[in-house]
Design an enzyme around this catalytic site. Structure first.
Site, PDB file in Angstrom:
ATOM      1  N   SER A 131       0.820  -1.218   0.000  1.00  0.00           N
ATOM      2  CA  SER A 131       0.000   0.000   0.000  1.00  0.00           C
ATOM      3  C   SER A 131       0.848   1.260   0.000  1.00  0.00           C
ATOM      4  O   SER A 131       0.406   2.312  -0.495  1.00  0.00           O
ATOM      5  CB  SER A 131      -0.955   0.001   1.194  1.00  0.00           C
ATOM      6  OG  SER A 131      -0.258  -0.156   2.406  1.00  0.00           O
ATOM      7  N   HIS A 160       1.281   5.177   4.468  1.00  0.00           N
ATOM      8  CA  HIS A 160       0.475   5.682   3.360  1.00  0.00           C
ATOM      9  C   HIS A 160       0.805   7.138   3.047  1.00  0.00           C
ATOM     10  O   HIS A 160       0.932   7.520   1.874  1.00  0.00           O
ATOM     11  CB  HIS A 160      -1.019   5.546   3.693  1.00  0.00           C
ATOM     12  CG  HIS A 160      -1.470   4.131   3.808  1.00  0.00           C
ATOM     13  ND1 HIS A 160      -2.724   3.771   4.265  1.00  0.00           N
ATOM     14  CD2 HIS A 160      -0.828   2.966   3.516  1.00  0.00           C
ATOM     15  CE1 HIS A 160      -2.838   2.458   4.254  1.00  0.00           C
ATOM     16  NE2 HIS A 160      -1.699   1.954   3.812  1.00  0.00           N
TER      17      HIS A 160
END
Length: 225
Positions: A123, A175
């Site tokens: 991610s 992230h």
């Protein structure tokens, strides 16, 4: 301005996906993808291990996943988004955005995340891909397609970060770091065969990436040293 080479194929996207699936199979056969010791053995990130010199744990987590749902969601996103982005920017640019964004995300997790938390997943790289679209939308804002694509992925980043705040076990710093990396790398690399942005701005974007990465590494080493 030609945006996408229709003859180009997303070779790097498929290669990364195949490697990721292969690693997941090895995880499963070696004790399970949710087994703590298996994840550590295969290179998952924990801040204390990076601090003692195992720097490769800033890279290997990009290819590791925890559970079938984790790899399914990330694998699907990689395939879907990669087949849009890679033909636009070219194979080597796409590879650099994917890998370096992932590393920057792991550096952010190292600098600001929980010390004893285990971290794995693509991610960080995926957020870098999202942010690269935002960079392209800014550089080539006169192109409606890229401008609207950039807005869409900006919204996707915002929604996902808001969801991160409401969910446990999510590495939001990874992230954020991946998105910052993708934004500046996308700006530095741009589209092939188009002399924008100017070289000085490309160089400045690369300098920003290096400075931020170095700061996060040093901060992680100080905090956990």
């Amino acid at each position: 301005m030609e945006i996408i080479n229709r003859e180009s194929r997303a070779y790097v996207t498929w290669t990364l996906l195949i490697i990721t699936i292969g690693v997941f199979i090895i995880e499963t056969l070696s004790g399970g993808s949710q087994n703590y010791q298996t994840l550590l053995l295969m290179g998952a990130k924990t801040n204390d291990l990076v601090q003692v010199g195992q720097w490769w744990r800033l890279i290997t987590p990009i290819f590791l996943h925890i559970g079938i749902f984790h790899i399914f969601m990330n694998g699907f996103t990689l395939l879907y988004v990669g087949q849009i982005l890679e033909p636009m920017v070219g194979h080597w640019r796409f590879f650099l955005i994917y890998m370096l964004s992932g590393i920057m995300g792991n550096l952010a997790s190292f600098a600001f995340g929980a010390n004893n938390a285990i971290s794995a997943g693509a991610s960080t790289s995926l957020f870098g891909m999202f942010a690269a679209f935002l960079a392209l939308g800014v550089i080539y804002r006169e192109n409606r397609f890229l401008r609207e694509l950039g807005k869409s992925f900006l919204g996707l980043i915002a929604i996902n970060l808001l969801m991160d705040l409401t969910m446990s076990g999510i590495d939001i710093w990874g992230h954020v770091g991946g998105a910052i990396g993708g934004l500046f790398l996308g700006y530095a690399l741009g589209l092939p065969k188009i002399s924008r942005p100017k070289m000085i701005f490309r160089i400045l974007a690369i300098v920003v990436v290096v400075v931020i990465s170095y700061y996060m590494y040093v901060k992680g080493m100080i905090v956990y040293g």
